[in-house]
Design a protein around this motif. Structure first.
Motif, mmCIF file in Angstrom:
data_model
loop_
_atom_site.group_PDB
_atom_site.id
_atom_site.type_symbol
_atom_site.label_atom_id
_atom_site.label_comp_id
_atom_site.label_asym_id
_atom_site.label_seq_id
_atom_site.Cartn_x
_atom_site.Cartn_y
_atom_site.Cartn_z
ATOM 1 N N SER A 61 37.773 52.182 31.074
ATOM 2 C CA SER A 61 38.333 53.459 30.613
ATOM 3 C C SER A 61 38.676 53.415 29.139
ATOM 4 O O SER A 61 38.434 54.384 28.403
ATOM 5 C CB SER A 61 39.556 53.842 31.444
ATOM 6 O OG SER A 61 40.552 52.834 31.360
ATOM 7 N N THR A 62 39.247 52.279 28.668
ATOM 8 C CA THR A 62 39.545 52.177 27.234
ATOM 9 C C THR A 62 38.255 52.054 26.422
ATOM 10 O O THR A 62 38.183 52.534 25.289
ATOM 11 C CB THR A 62 40.467 50.990 26.919
ATOM 12 O OG1 THR A 62 39.892 49.790 27.419
ATOM 13 C CG2 THR A 62 41.845 51.191 27.548
ATOM 14 N N LEU A 63 37.238 51.408 26.994
ATOM 15 C CA LEU A 63 35.936 51.344 26.328
ATOM 16 C C LEU A 63 35.399 52.753 26.091
ATOM 17 O O LEU A 63 34.969 53.090 24.978
ATOM 18 C CB LEU A 63 34.951 50.538 27.176
ATOM 19 C CG LEU A 63 33.494 50.518 26.698
ATOM 20 C CD1 LEU A 63 33.361 49.808 25.362
ATOM 21 C CD2 LEU A 63 32.588 49.861 27.751
ATOM 22 N N LYS A 64 35.442 53.595 27.111
ATOM 23 C CA LYS A 64 34.936 54.958 26.989
ATOM 24 C C LYS A 64 35.729 55.751 25.954
ATOM 25 O O LYS A 64 35.156 56.468 25.120
ATOM 26 C CB LYS A 64 35.001 55.641 28.347
ATOM 27 C CG LYS A 64 34.458 57.058 28.377
ATOM 28 C CD LYS A 64 34.522 57.618 29.789
ATOM 29 C CE LYS A 64 34.084 59.079 29.835
ATOM 30 N NZ LYS A 64 34.138 59.619 31.215
ATOM 31 N N GLU A 65 37.052 55.602 25.971
ATOM 32 C CA GLU A 65 37.887 56.342 25.017
ATOM 33 C C GLU A 65 37.656 55.851 23.592
ATOM 34 O O GLU A 65 37.591 56.642 22.648
ATOM 35 C CB GLU A 65 39.360 56.193 25.394
ATOM 36 C CG GLU A 65 40.335 56.899 24.462
ATOM 37 C CD GLU A 65 40.054 58.385 24.289
ATOM 38 O OE1 GLU A 65 40.305 58.916 23.180
ATOM 39 O OE2 GLU A 65 39.583 59.018 25.255
ATOM 40 N N ASN A 66 37.503 54.546 23.415
ATOM 41 C CA ASN A 66 37.263 54.000 22.082
ATOM 42 C C ASN A 66 35.898 54.418 21.542
ATOM 43 O O ASN A 66 35.752 54.697 20.341
ATOM 44 C CB ASN A 66 37.373 52.476 22.104
ATOM 45 C CG ASN A 66 38.799 51.999 22.327
ATOM 46 O OD1 ASN A 66 39.755 52.731 22.072
ATOM 47 N ND2 ASN A 66 38.950 50.786 22.811
ATOM 48 N N LEU A 67 34.898 54.468 22.424
ATOM 49 C CA LEU A 67 33.579 54.951 22.004
ATOM 50 C C LEU A 67 33.653 56.396 21.543
ATOM 51 O O LEU A 67 32.992 56.790 20.571
ATOM 52 C CB LEU A 67 32.578 54.822 23.156
ATOM 53 C CG LEU A 67 32.154 53.399 23.556
ATOM 54 C CD1 LEU A 67 31.352 53.426 24.849
ATOM 55 C CD2 LEU A 67 31.360 52.723 22.449
ATOM 56 N N ALA A 68 34.450 57.191 22.227
ATOM 57 C CA ALA A 68 34.574 58.612 21.883
ATOM 58 C C ALA A 68 35.151 58.800 20.485
ATOM 59 O O ALA A 68 34.866 59.803 19.814
ATOM 60 C CB ALA A 68 35.446 59.333 22.915
ATOM 61 N N ARG A 69 35.969 57.842 20.016
ATOM 62 C CA ARG A 69 36.641 57.985 18.718
ATOM 63 C C ARG A 69 35.770 57.581 17.537
ATOM 64 O O ARG A 69 36.172 57.753 16.376
ATOM 65 C CB ARG A 69 37.922 57.150 18.714
ATOM 66 C CG ARG A 69 39.066 57.762 19.508
ATOM 67 C CD ARG A 69 40.393 57.162 19.089
ATOM 68 N NE ARG A 69 40.520 55.801 19.575
ATOM 69 C CZ ARG A 69 41.203 55.469 20.675
ATOM 70 N NH1 ARG A 69 41.793 56.404 21.390
ATOM 71 N NH2 ARG A 69 41.297 54.212 21.053
#
Length: 552
Positions: free
Chosen positions: A208-216
């Motif tokens: 989940s943090t991977l996905k959020e960090n990619l989004a940024r």
């Protein structure tokens, strides 16, 4: 003497399920890739081992053997009855086929299967390459399909990557051939290890943090100067999907069956140079006693970023640090020619010794951690030369151990293992070299002066402007990832030893919003290396039976 690959090929490994079973891992969490490597799905545990970092002096053509010492130390601690897990980075095909060769240790201190690890392994770097280039394709397609976000093609910052050294692709023009082939613009390739996706991958501790960090991730800027993110291109879901399997750490073993997690592979001169956070945290949970990890290149690069970026991001507290050195490398720093390094040269050794002394002092004074110096022993080292290192470190209250793990495996690292155990149980006052609340420019200056011992830091007008812009956009509280030569404390590779009175030149600043740091580029550092005059690839071959040779 047998080559690394022949030693590895003669090994008798345990099955990976046996290695996993010895760690107490549930078999439902193990995804075998053949008999001797596997991926591990996340596993919860309450155990917490001690974390040991292995770093080194500034690298030289003479070699230091940091990975070899890391593996040998892990085996030695296992031989001493300590439950140990090793954490390493995955090798990039660029160095494997370029100058460095393989990165799985050496001699009788290796991780295996070394051919797989050094080549495609479990496909993680290919997945990262694909995720990076998917974002590039979505970005260019958005512009082609009407550009509703108003992205300025002249201000696109996202570059394509490949896992190979190829200088021809550093600067290109794409989109040629008419309207159906896209909008023509300048572009270029970086090596996969330098991709922000690699950094995001290694600094995320859950899917989940991977996905959020990619989004940024910021991919460029609009005509009005506003940043454009992967989230606005709706790319994060597909990118995370590509990375789903790769995000699980890889389990292998050493020649002596010590478990090793090998995961992620950022370079330390152009990225943060550490294995993945998810692998390190997993190892700290499943090892009962010690986790041994390494950071790339010298302590001025890999160790600084390990402490100030990875430990800060992951809330990690190291227990001790091992600084690897060779007599040969110190003589090189002291001005001795490579051809003469096998001969005793007390004057050159004393002249190069300040490089080791500065690294040791930096770790103790700036980070408050106990240090053990590991001499990677060569048979050409003389007792007089070795004694000089002992005498120097004794004055600083630092333990020194000779290690001959290359030739003897764990037996050659027992003294080092015992001294690391003692150091790891000392009280330490771990701290960071700078505070996040400082302005970005001040953080760069702190690193340059505290770690590199620069007298001045000069900023180009472009970098000054970018730093102001980043702070205005709310990125001022991010840590700094310095990109500079690995061969010197300065940004000039020719300034060996422990130079003083120099200035660091910051020529460019880049935002890595997804990874959560700001990159400051100094000197002539390249994010896409080139091949040397005699690439290592020229020595690699395979016979009709599939046996590989020349990979070291």
């Amino acid at each position: 003497m047998n080559s690394d690959i022949t030693i590895a090929q003669a090994a008798q490994p345990k099955t990976i399920t046996e290695i996993a079973g010895n760690l107490g891992l549930p078999m439902d969490n193990i995804i075998p890739y053949g008999h001797y490597k596997a991926k591990i799905r996340s596993t919860s545990t309450t155990k917490q081992a001690k974390l040991i970092l292995v770093t080194a002096i500034n690298p030289t053509p003479a070699g230091e053997g940091k990975t070899t010492i890391t593996v040998g130390l892990g085996d030695a601690l296992t031989a001493l009855g300590k439950h140990t897990v090793i954490c390493l980075r995955e090798p990039s095909l660029g160095p494997v086929f370029g100058m460095k060769g393989g990165a799985a240790g050496g001699g009788y201190a290796q991780v295996i299967p070394m051919e797989d690890i050094n080549l495609h392994f479990t496909g993680d770097l290919h997945a990262i390459t694909s995720a990076n280039n998917l974002l590039a394709a979505l970005l260019d397609n958005h512009i082609q399909q009407g550009n509703s976000l108003g992205i300025d093609p002249r201000r696109i910052t996202w570059r394509r990557v490949m896992d190979m050294n190829d200088r021809q692709l550093r600067q290109i023009v794409n989109g040629l051939g008419g309207k159906v082939n896209g909008v023509p613009r300048e572009d270029g390739f970086d090596i996969t290890a330098a991709s922000e996706i690699m950094a995001v991958f290694c600094l995320s501790d859950s899917l989940s943090t991977l996905k959020e960090n990619l989004a940024r991730i910021v991919v460029g800027y609009t005509y009005s100067g506003e940043p454009v993110t992967a989230r606005e291109l709706q790319a994060q879901g597909a990118m995370t999907t590509l990375l789903k399997e790769a995000f699980s750490p890889n389990l292998v073993q050493t020649l002596e069956h010590t478990p090793a997690l090998i995961h992620g592979g950022p370079f330390a001169n152009i990225a943060h140079g550490c294995n993945s956070l998810v692998a390190t945290k997993m190892a700290l949970g499943i090892a009962q006693d010690y986790v041994i990890t390494e950071a790339g290149f010298g302590a001025d690069l890999g160790a600084e970023k390990f402490f100030d970026i990875k430990c800060r991001k992951g809330n990690l507290t190291p227990s001790a640090v091992v600084v690897v050195v060779t007599v040969r490398a110190l003589k090189h720093h002291g001005g001795c020619a490579k051809a003469d390094l096998s001969h005793e040269n007390i004057l050159a050794l004393k002249a190069g010794l300040p490089n080791l002394e500065r690294h040791v002092e930096n770790i103790m004074q700036n980070y408050g951690l106990p240090v053990v110096v590991a001499i990677n022993r060569f048979n050409t080292d003389t007792e007089a030369e070795l004694q000089i290192i002992y005498d120097s470190m004794s004055k600083k209250g630092v333990e020194v151990a000779q290690a001959d793990v290359f030739a003897k495996g764990s037996k050659g690292g027992l003294e080092l293992g015992e001294k690391v155990i003692n150091a790891a149980h000392k009280t330490n006052n771990f701290r960071f070299a700078y505070e996040l609340e400082q302005p970005l420019k001040n953080k760069i200056i702190e690193i340059a002066k505290k770690i590199y011992h620069a007298e001045h830091v000069n900023f180009s007008p472009e970098s000054e402007k970018m730093l102001r812009q980043l702070e205005q956009q709310g990125y001022g509280d991010l840590p700094i990832c310095m990109a500079k030569t690995q061969y010197s404390f300065s940004d000039d590779a020719k300034k060996l030893g422990a130079p003083t009175g120099f200035a660091i030149q910051i020529r460019q600043v880049r935002l890595s919003a997804g990874a959560g740091f700001v990159v400051a580029l100094s000197g002539d550092i390249m994010t896409m290396p080139g091949l040397p005059a005699k690439p290592a690839a020229n020595n690699i071959d395979i016979d009709s039976n599939g046996a590989i040779s020349g990979l070291y």
